[in-house]
Design an enzyme around this catalytic site. Structure first.
Site, PDB file in Angstrom:
ATOM      1  N   HIS B  23       0.873  -1.187   0.000  1.00  0.00           N
ATOM      2  CA  HIS B  23       0.000   0.000   0.000  1.00  0.00           C
ATOM      3  C   HIS B  23       0.902   1.226   0.000  1.00  0.00           C
ATOM      4  CE1 HIS B  23      -3.710   2.244   1.808  1.00  0.00           C
ATOM      5  NE2 HIS B  23      -2.942   3.074   1.120  1.00  0.00           N
ATOM      6  N   HIS B  25       1.456   5.365  -1.802  1.00  0.00           N
ATOM      7  CA  HIS B  25       1.014   6.473  -2.656  1.00  0.00           C
ATOM      8  C   HIS B  25       2.241   7.055  -3.346  1.00  0.00           C
ATOM      9  CE1 HIS B  25      -3.085   6.480  -1.098  1.00  0.00           C
ATOM     10  NE2 HIS B  25      -2.524   6.106   0.041  1.00  0.00           N
ATOM     11  N   LYS B 106      -9.304  -0.669  -5.532  1.00  0.00           N
ATOM     12  CA  LYS B 106      -9.351  -0.013  -4.222  1.00  0.00           C
ATOM     13  C   LYS B 106     -10.698   0.661  -4.018  1.00  0.00           C
ATOM     14  CE  LYS B 106      -7.810   1.834  -0.360  1.00  0.00           C
ATOM     15  NZ  LYS B 106      -6.576   2.543  -0.085  1.00  0.00           N
ATOM     16  N   HIS B 143     -10.403   0.768   1.981  1.00  0.00           N
ATOM     17  CA  HIS B 143     -10.189   1.792   3.002  1.00  0.00           C
ATOM     18  C   HIS B 143     -11.355   1.612   3.967  1.00  0.00           C
ATOM     19  CE1 HIS B 143      -8.849   5.861   4.495  1.00  0.00           C
ATOM     20  NE2 HIS B 143      -9.958   5.626   5.164  1.00  0.00           N
ATOM     21  N   HIS B 183      -4.510  -0.646   6.200  1.00  0.00           N
ATOM     22  CA  HIS B 183      -4.086   0.220   7.316  1.00  0.00           C
ATOM     23  C   HIS B 183      -4.964   0.099   8.564  1.00  0.00           C
ATOM     24  CE1 HIS B 183      -7.166   2.705   5.508  1.00  0.00           C
ATOM     25  NE2 HIS B 183      -6.392   3.177   4.563  1.00  0.00           N
ATOM     26  N   ASP B 253       1.181   2.664   3.422  1.00  0.00           N
ATOM     27  CA  ASP B 253       0.315   3.842   3.218  1.00  0.00           C
ATOM     28  C   ASP B 253       1.161   5.127   3.241  1.00  0.00           C
ATOM     29  OD1 ASP B 253      -1.904   5.384   2.741  1.00  0.00           O
ATOM     30  OD2 ASP B 253      -2.706   5.227   4.773  1.00  0.00           O
TER      31      ASP B 253
END
Lengths: 360, 360
Positions: B23, B25, B106, B143, B183, B253
């Site tokens: 995970h 970004h 996602k 999420h 997360h 994350d």
């Protein structure tokens, strides 16, 4: 309206006595000079000034001198003076403080908020001081949080609830000592204060009646200590206010910081409500449908607890709120600060309130 | 060391396979160009790239193109590509995505975090999409938070726990669909995932193993969504990692934002760990006394869940960590951003880690 309020409301006006704010940070230097005149602008003429200055107000003389400085800046306002609980606050100093007209002593646990580095670790060492305060009819104001300690499972979310046993114990050991649990933020605190005797009061801030954890996460201008918590906690604060319970009253904990200190990599804790305080409360109480409880919350309840003369819109000059969509300023200039162009950002910055104070 | 790990540790070195981060970004534009090469620098050579770009990656072609852009920046890294769940993601598009080598979809609930404006309100409307994903052996990444709603008592502190019924229901309705709860931040989430079947995995970030609510209150560089919660929640995350549970694995994350976006009046949510990820994990696992579980958490567990080839320090080139008090940079320059001199501040900025990656 119910009988025990002198407030007069119409669709477009509310007439009520000048308010009392039983917890306010008026600071020092340029910030003091900026915010102290705003007390009256916010609809308040009695204000309890917090002692967590640099250095803290630890002696009667320091508090008296601070009161004089404040009075020069706002001659119409009655300042209730306080001392910072510390080892030098002997029973003799308490006697001297009481004789000097100082009303209250504030207890900060070590390290929980702005300028609490001098704070208390063990309350038992202050029992002689509390006895002297009880004998002198002084008030003990509590920042009711345990210091965070991950080993013990204590964090800023349960720090207030974990403190309540200490409040119960203090009340049991000093039943005649008037104690105020400051800035309650939890259902647990509301229920605890309700369950205790008439010598235990509780202040609630304006902003904790508005915000929850979601509002300060990622919004440093809403960040304060104690932090706002769950919606169910906010509901409990609103419910006790709406019920008109006489031992719950306004203590804004208005705590101005320069904008730079709120928007850096470690934003300071504190929400600034002084210049908009009573219009803000009227806007909320109207929304909650309890304008009949406004006068009690912002004046009568706290004045009774602090044994101050009753004022109402009949026996004293009132203020008038008029219905007017009034935009809260984005920020106020702080003149004379070291950093040029410094400002302080109020709660509801740039938003509209439903009421404003009529100026003559 | 236990048998199922190829890690070799001595007092001063740890040799283990390159890690996988499920995970991450990696952003767009100048930020992408800055952080993508840091994946390898942090000890990772397999990374699942999140699709919440502007605009979000909603079609197979967009994800494939993004993957190509990333690969140019980090040729040694294997990028796992994802799509953003949205109404255009028909079963036909899912078939196309699977054929294009896209691994996962996602799901963001509407409004819960950065670039989630396109997020989901009602999961039932995606059941045909989920069926197609299950048929194509794709992974659904969640999420797992309900949008805050004060009327329902939902806030950022209980948003994850309130979501768990949805996870249970999805797993019941699609028992063969591999689902990752991303997360996890709460004891409740850990217990829920433990209780479910082998098709439900769970990522844990590096930073949530370190911080609690106290660390992001007044510290915007620690503010992320989901927010870190109680010490008891952090304890539960640490315990499941220390237990070596095979369905819990690293998803950092890591979410870089320009410093200006983190220190304004509305700090963006996200903690940036990419360039220090594996030294950070080694430092923590040593402190927790579970270095024997490091390889499972940063590689084996997640790779097994994602059905990727096993790599270990025998069948593939390993990395070596050396014991060295290595200071984390205060910030990294982001070249080419509109605002001159922009930087991105990493987790543990200016602090020391116990381990660093040996460079040849």
């Amino acid at each position: 309206m119910v009988d025990n309020t002198s407030t007069k409301t119409s669709t477009d006006t509310i007439t009520l006595p000048w308010a009392s704010d039983f917890h306010c940070h008026l600071r020092q230097g340029a910030m003091m000079e900026t915010v102290t005149p705003m007390v009256e602008q916010g609809g308040v003429r009695t204000v309890l000034a917090m002692p967590n200055l640099t250095p803290p107000l630890t002696t009667a003389q320091m508090a008296v001198d601070y009161g004089k400085a404040l009075k020069l800046l706002a001659p119409s306002v009655h300042f209730i003076l306080t001392l910072y609980l510390n080892p030098d606050l002997t029973p003799e100093e308490i006697n001297k403080a009481a004789a000097s007209g100082i009303t209250a002593v504030k207890m900060y646990p070590s390290g929980v908020t702005t300028n609490s580095d001098w704070g208390v670790v063990d309350l038992k060492m202050y029992y002689r001081t509390f006895q002297a305060m009880q004998d002198n009819n002084m008030v003990l104001c509590l920042h009711g949080e345990c210091p965070s300690d991950a080993e013990k499972g204590i964090c800023i979310l349960n720090a207030e609830e974990r403190f309540l046993d200490t409040l119960r114990e203090l009340h049991k050991d000093f039943p005649r000592l008037r104690i105020v649990l400051e800035h309650a933020t939890t259902k647990a605190a509301v229920e605890c204060v309700r369950s205790l005797g008439d010598t235990v009061g509780c202040t609630i801030t304006a902003h904790h009646l508005f915000i929850t954890v979601d509002d300060w996460a990622g919004q440093p201008h809403h960040f304060c200590k104690p932090v706002a918590k769950f919606p169910s906690d906010r509901d409990a604060l609103r419910e006790v206010v709406m019920s008109g319970h006489p031992r719950f009253f306004l203590g804004s904990d208005s705590a101005p910081h320069p904008r730079k200190a709120k928007q850096g990599d470690k934003p300071a804790a504190g929400v600034f409500t002084t210049p908009i305080l009573i219009p803000l409360m009227a806007t909320l109480f109207e929304k909650l449908g309890c304008l009949d409880k406004l006068e009690g919350f912002i004046s009568t309840n706290g004045r009774a607890f602090y044994q101050l003369p009753v004022i109402n819109s009949v026996n004293s000059e009132p203020i008038t709120l008029i219905r007017s969509a009034a935009k809260v300023p984005d920020a106020f200039d702080v003149k004379g600060m070291e950093s040029e162009g410094e400002t302080v950002v109020p709660f509801m910055s740039g938003k509209e309130l439903a009421w404003k104070i009529k100026t003559s």
